[in-house]
Design an enzyme around this catalytic site. Structure first.
Site, PDB file in Angstrom:
ATOM      1  N   CYS A  50       2.438   2.695  -3.264  1.00  0.00           N
ATOM      2  CA  CYS A  50       1.637   3.619  -4.081  1.00  0.00           C
ATOM      3  C   CYS A  50       1.198   4.855  -3.310  1.00  0.00           C
ATOM      4  N   HIS A  51       0.821   4.658  -2.051  1.00  0.00           N
ATOM      5  CA  HIS A  51       0.186   5.766  -1.313  1.00  0.00           C
ATOM      6  C   HIS A  51       1.140   6.510  -0.382  1.00  0.00           C
ATOM      7  N   CYS A 105     -28.363  -5.246  14.891  1.00  0.00           N
ATOM      8  CA  CYS A 105     -29.653  -4.567  15.096  1.00  0.00           C
ATOM      9  C   CYS A 105     -30.762  -5.280  14.331  1.00  0.00           C
ATOM     10  N   CYS A 146     -35.441   1.091  11.849  1.00  0.00           N
ATOM     11  CA  CYS A 146     -34.273   1.635  12.548  1.00  0.00           C
ATOM     12  C   CYS A 146     -34.662   2.949  13.216  1.00  0.00           C
ATOM     13  N   CYS A 204       0.865  -1.197   0.000  1.00  0.00           N
ATOM     14  CA  CYS A 204       0.000   0.000   0.000  1.00  0.00           C
ATOM     15  C   CYS A 204       0.893   1.237   0.000  1.00  0.00           C
ATOM     16  N   CYS A 206      -8.336  -2.253  -3.954  1.00  0.00           N
ATOM     17  CA  CYS A 206      -6.909  -1.989  -4.154  1.00  0.00           C
ATOM     18  C   CYS A 206      -6.116  -3.292  -4.110  1.00  0.00           C
ATOM     19  N   CYS A 228     -36.316   3.244  16.791  1.00  0.00           N
ATOM     20  CA  CYS A 228     -35.436   3.294  17.959  1.00  0.00           C
ATOM     21  C   CYS A 228     -34.523   4.510  17.901  1.00  0.00           C
ATOM     22  N   HIS A 229     -33.822   4.699  16.753  1.00  0.00           N
ATOM     23  CA  HIS A 229     -32.701   5.644  16.728  1.00  0.00           C
ATOM     24  C   HIS A 229     -33.099   7.105  16.519  1.00  0.00           C
ATOM     25  N   ARG A 246     -22.432  -4.364  12.834  1.00  0.00           N
ATOM     26  CA  ARG A 246     -23.318  -3.676  13.780  1.00  0.00           C
ATOM     27  C   ARG A 246     -24.760  -3.643  13.232  1.00  0.00           C
TER      28      ARG A 246
HETATM   29  C1  HEC Z   1     -35.315  -2.095  18.863  1.00  0.00           C
HETATM   30  C2  HEC Z   1     -34.477  -0.932  18.794  1.00  0.00           C
HETATM   31  C3  HEC Z   1     -33.454  -0.855  17.662  1.00  0.00           C
HETATM   32  C4  HEC Z   1     -33.700  -0.950  16.305  1.00  0.00           C
HETATM   33  C5  HEC Z   1     -35.021  -1.179  15.598  1.00  0.00           C
HETATM   34  C6  HEC Z   1     -32.420  -0.752  15.658  1.00  0.00           C
HETATM   35  N1  HEC Z   1     -31.437  -0.554  16.587  1.00  0.00           N
HETATM   36 FE1  HEC Z   1     -29.539   0.051  16.229  1.00  0.00          FE
HETATM   37  N2  HEC Z   1     -29.101  -0.023  18.219  1.00  0.00           N
HETATM   38  C7  HEC Z   1     -30.017  -0.296  19.230  1.00  0.00           C
HETATM   39  C8  HEC Z   1     -29.345  -0.278  20.518  1.00  0.00           C
HETATM   40  C9  HEC Z   1     -29.998  -0.534  21.883  1.00  0.00           C
HETATM   41  C10 HEC Z   1     -27.988   0.021  20.247  1.00  0.00           C
HETATM   42  C11 HEC Z   1     -26.868   0.162  21.279  1.00  0.00           C
HETATM   43  C12 HEC Z   1     -25.939  -0.969  21.239  1.00  0.00           C
HETATM   44  C13 HEC Z   1     -26.249  -2.098  22.130  1.00  0.00           C
HETATM   45  O1  HEC Z   1     -25.870  -2.032  23.289  1.00  0.00           O
HETATM   46  O2  HEC Z   1     -26.812  -3.093  21.614  1.00  0.00           O
HETATM   47  C14 HEC Z   1     -27.884   0.184  18.797  1.00  0.00           C
HETATM   48  C15 HEC Z   1     -26.714   0.543  18.124  1.00  0.00           C
HETATM   49  C16 HEC Z   1     -26.656   0.913  16.789  1.00  0.00           C
HETATM   50  C17 HEC Z   1     -25.499   1.516  16.150  1.00  0.00           C
HETATM   51  C18 HEC Z   1     -24.162   1.821  16.823  1.00  0.00           C
HETATM   52  C19 HEC Z   1     -23.960   3.282  17.137  1.00  0.00           C
HETATM   53  C20 HEC Z   1     -22.568   3.553  17.690  1.00  0.00           C
HETATM   54  O3  HEC Z   1     -22.438   4.502  18.463  1.00  0.00           O
HETATM   55  O4  HEC Z   1     -21.610   2.862  17.362  1.00  0.00           O
HETATM   56  C21 HEC Z   1     -25.821   1.702  14.839  1.00  0.00           C
HETATM   57  C22 HEC Z   1     -24.939   2.301  13.757  1.00  0.00           C
HETATM   58  C23 HEC Z   1     -27.176   1.216  14.647  1.00  0.00           C
HETATM   59  N3  HEC Z   1     -27.655   0.763  15.853  1.00  0.00           N
HETATM   60  C24 HEC Z   1     -27.864   1.200  13.435  1.00  0.00           C
HETATM   61  C25 HEC Z   1     -29.131   0.617  13.259  1.00  0.00           C
HETATM   62  C26 HEC Z   1     -29.750   0.428  11.964  1.00  0.00           C
HETATM   63  C27 HEC Z   1     -29.152   0.809  10.625  1.00  0.00           C
HETATM   64  C28 HEC Z   1     -30.968  -0.166  12.205  1.00  0.00           C
HETATM   65  C29 HEC Z   1     -32.005  -0.652  11.199  1.00  0.00           C
HETATM   66  C30 HEC Z   1     -31.522  -1.633  10.251  1.00  0.00           C
HETATM   67  C31 HEC Z   1     -31.109  -0.303  13.645  1.00  0.00           C
HETATM   68  N4  HEC Z   1     -29.963   0.153  14.243  1.00  0.00           N
HETATM   69  C32 HEC Z   1     -32.235  -0.787  14.299  1.00  0.00           C
HETATM   70  C33 HEC Z   1     -31.373  -0.488  19.046  1.00  0.00           C
HETATM   71  C34 HEC Z   1     -32.022  -0.614  17.823  1.00  0.00           C
HETATM   72  C1  HEC Z   2      -0.463  -0.013  -7.528  1.00  0.00           C
HETATM   73  C2  HEC Z   2      -0.890   1.146  -6.755  1.00  0.00           C
HETATM   74  C3  HEC Z   2      -1.795   0.911  -5.543  1.00  0.00           C
HETATM   75  C4  HEC Z   2      -1.609   0.040  -4.490  1.00  0.00           C
HETATM   76  C5  HEC Z   2      -0.510  -1.004  -4.311  1.00  0.00           C
HETATM   77  C6  HEC Z   2      -2.666   0.313  -3.569  1.00  0.00           C
HETATM   78  N1  HEC Z   2      -3.477   1.295  -4.040  1.00  0.00           N
HETATM   79 FE1  HEC Z   2      -4.993   2.203  -3.027  1.00  0.00          FE
HETATM   80  N2  HEC Z   2      -5.426   3.322  -4.656  1.00  0.00           N
HETATM   81  C7  HEC Z   2      -4.738   3.295  -5.863  1.00  0.00           C
HETATM   82  C8  HEC Z   2      -5.459   4.095  -6.849  1.00  0.00           C
HETATM   83  C9  HEC Z   2      -5.074   4.303  -8.290  1.00  0.00           C
HETATM   84  C10 HEC Z   2      -6.588   4.621  -6.169  1.00  0.00           C
HETATM   85  C11 HEC Z   2      -7.728   5.485  -6.768  1.00  0.00           C
HETATM   86  C12 HEC Z   2      -8.949   4.603  -6.965  1.00  0.00           C
HETATM   87  C13 HEC Z   2      -8.751   3.568  -8.059  1.00  0.00           C
HETATM   88  O1  HEC Z   2      -8.466   3.943  -9.202  1.00  0.00           O
HETATM   89  O2  HEC Z   2      -8.830   2.361  -7.743  1.00  0.00           O
HETATM   90  C14 HEC Z   2      -6.515   4.136  -4.800  1.00  0.00           C
HETATM   91  C15 HEC Z   2      -7.420   4.481  -3.810  1.00  0.00           C
HETATM   92  C16 HEC Z   2      -7.315   4.099  -2.470  1.00  0.00           C
HETATM   93  C17 HEC Z   2      -8.153   4.604  -1.390  1.00  0.00           C
HETATM   94  C18 HEC Z   2      -9.212   5.681  -1.516  1.00  0.00           C
HETATM   95  C19 HEC Z   2      -8.542   7.036  -1.485  1.00  0.00           C
HETATM   96  C20 HEC Z   2      -9.509   8.160  -1.732  1.00  0.00           C
HETATM   97  O3  HEC Z   2      -9.068   9.329  -1.579  1.00  0.00           O
HETATM   98  O4  HEC Z   2     -10.675   7.925  -2.088  1.00  0.00           O
HETATM   99  C21 HEC Z   2      -7.776   3.938  -0.265  1.00  0.00           C
HETATM  100  C22 HEC Z   2      -8.377   4.093   1.126  1.00  0.00           C
HETATM  101  C23 HEC Z   2      -6.711   3.024  -0.638  1.00  0.00           C
HETATM  102  N3  HEC Z   2      -6.458   3.164  -1.965  1.00  0.00           N
HETATM  103  C24 HEC Z   2      -6.093   2.157   0.244  1.00  0.00           C
HETATM  104  C25 HEC Z   2      -5.142   1.216  -0.153  1.00  0.00           C
HETATM  105  C26 HEC Z   2      -4.626   0.194   0.717  1.00  0.00           C
HETATM  106  C27 HEC Z   2      -5.027  -0.001   2.189  1.00  0.00           C
HETATM  107  C28 HEC Z   2      -3.723  -0.533  -0.003  1.00  0.00           C
HETATM  108  C29 HEC Z   2      -2.967  -1.765   0.417  1.00  0.00           C
HETATM  109  C30 HEC Z   2      -3.796  -2.892   0.847  1.00  0.00           C
HETATM  110  C31 HEC Z   2      -3.668   0.071  -1.338  1.00  0.00           C
HETATM  111  N4  HEC Z   2      -4.549   1.107  -1.386  1.00  0.00           N
HETATM  112  C32 HEC Z   2      -2.839  -0.362  -2.362  1.00  0.00           C
HETATM  113  C33 HEC Z   2      -3.547   2.633  -6.091  1.00  0.00           C
HETATM  114  C34 HEC Z   2      -2.993   1.675  -5.259  1.00  0.00           C
END
Ligand code: HEC
Ligand code: HEC
Length: 251
Positions: free
Chosen positions: A69-70, A212, A167, A66, A104, A170-171, A208
């Site tokens: 290139c980067h 949920c 979602c 990585c 990549c 709850c949220h 995550r």
């Molecule tokens: C019944 C209630 C409920 C519903 C419906 C629900 N969630 Fe949650 N979600 C929670 C609770 C409670 C947590 C806190 C984590 C825990 O302790 O389980 C959580 C945590 C999360 C988080 C983490 C936030 C963080 O701070 O990292 C995300 C993102 C999330 N939910 C997305 C979703 C999405 C997308 C959906 C729908 C597909 C969904 N949830 C549906 C109850 C719900």
């Molecule tokens: C041979 C060159 C090359 C290598 C090796 C490479 N990348 Fe990339 N990377 C690119 C190019 C070119 C882009 C622009 C998107 C595209 O054309 O795929 C990119 C885009 C990205 C982006 C998004 C950057 C943005 O600003 O959106 C991430 C994150 C990234 N590379 C991570 C990685 C990681 C982690 C690795 C190693 C596992 C890796 N790359 C290896 C060439 C490379």
């Protein structure tokens, strides 16, 4: 309240000011916040260190790393995690950060694909995200992403599963309340991948989502699936301006 009004109006909730919203971090106990804030006690730093080593590791037939290139991640990756998911020209669809890293690997390194939620991909994503720690979430304004953000909003507000809950029920409607012992957060995707104490390891946002969905007795989608990327795009626009946490800790 502003957030709820914006959702009811059907618009993206980016109008809500950052100070009206609370991240999962702000809802945690002082002990857990201290664990996240201290590099020595944050278990997610183990994945960041692994990601730093993988960043330098040659892969594929041409032995490219990585870094080859980067260059220095501190420069090239600063702010990247704060604006993903982004548009991928070649596939004509959005990709999340893990999806981009996986592309990549296959496209640019010619190495074998890394699965979403696999340890090396989580480690690389954690390392890339670390370079945006503390930066405000700044969604990519590319208009090609807008229909996907709208799909995500529709998914977020659609009732699902045997419990027939959205979602948003709850949220948005009950954020700040409790579900059993667990406080209900506003579901801001500010800290992913994250170390969840319940998982005893690092996991991604799509895992995550799966937790949920299982909770409301709905079938989870696959990590990396287009529906999850759409949900992520919507939640990132809803979280615009909030600080990114890398690596986050959650209960
Ligand atoms: C019944 C209630 C409920 C519903 C419906 C629900 N969630 Fe949650 N979600 C929670 C609770 C409670 C947590 C806190 C984590 C825990 O302790 O389980 C959580 C945590 C999360 C988080 C983490 C936030 C963080 O701070 O990292 C995300 C993102 C999330 N939910 C997305 C979703 C999405 C997308 C959906 C729908 C597909 C969904 N949830 C549906 C109850 C719900
Ligand atoms: C041979 C060159 C090359 C290598 C090796 C490479 N990348 Fe990339 N990377 C690119 C190019 C070119 C882009 C622009 C998107 C595209 O054309 O795929 C990119 C885009 C990205 C982006 C998004 C950057 C943005 O600003 O959106 C991430 C994150 C990234 N590379 C991570 C990685 C990681 C982690 C690795 C190693 C596992 C890796 N790359 C290896 C060439 C490379």
């Amino acid at each position: 309240m502003i957030l709820r009004a914006a959702l009811l109006a059907g618009g993206l909730a980016t109008a809500a000011a950052a100070e009206d919203r609370r991240t999962g971090y702000e809802m945690m106990s002082p002990e857990l916040r201290a664990m996240q804030d201290d590099e020595m006690s944050n278990p997610g730093m183990l994945w960041v260190a692994e990601g730093a080593a993988l960043w330098e590791a040659p892969e594929g037939p041409a032995g490219r790393s990585c870094a080859g290139c980067h260059g220095e991640a501190a420069q090239s990756m600063a702010g990247v995690a704060a604006r993903y998911p982004a548009w991928d020209e070649a596939s004509g669809a959005p990709v999340d950060l893990s999806g981009r890293i996986a592309l990549c690997r296959t496209r640019h390194q010619g190495a074998e694909a890394l699965e979403h939620e696999s340890r090396p991909l989580l480690a690389l994503a954690a390392y890339v995200a670390r370079q945006s720690d503390g930066r405000p979430i700044a969604p990519d304004p590319d208009p090609r992403l807008d229909p996907w953000r709208e799909t995500g909003r529709v998914l977020f507000t659609a009732r699902m599963g045997q419990l027939n809950l959205a979602c948003a029920n709850c949220h948005d409607d009950h954020a700040g309340g409790r579900l059993g012992a667990a406080p209900i957060p506003e579901a801001h995707p500010t800290g992913y991948p994250q170390y969840r104490l319940q998982w005893e390891e690092m996991g991604g946002l799509h895992r995550r989502f799966g937790n949920c969905l299982t909770g409301i007795r709905a079938k989870p989608f696959a990590a990396g699936s287009p529906d999850y990327v759409a949900l992520e795009l919507y939640l990132m626009s809803r979280a615009a301006g909030l600080p990114l946490e890398a690596p986050a800790v959650r209960p």
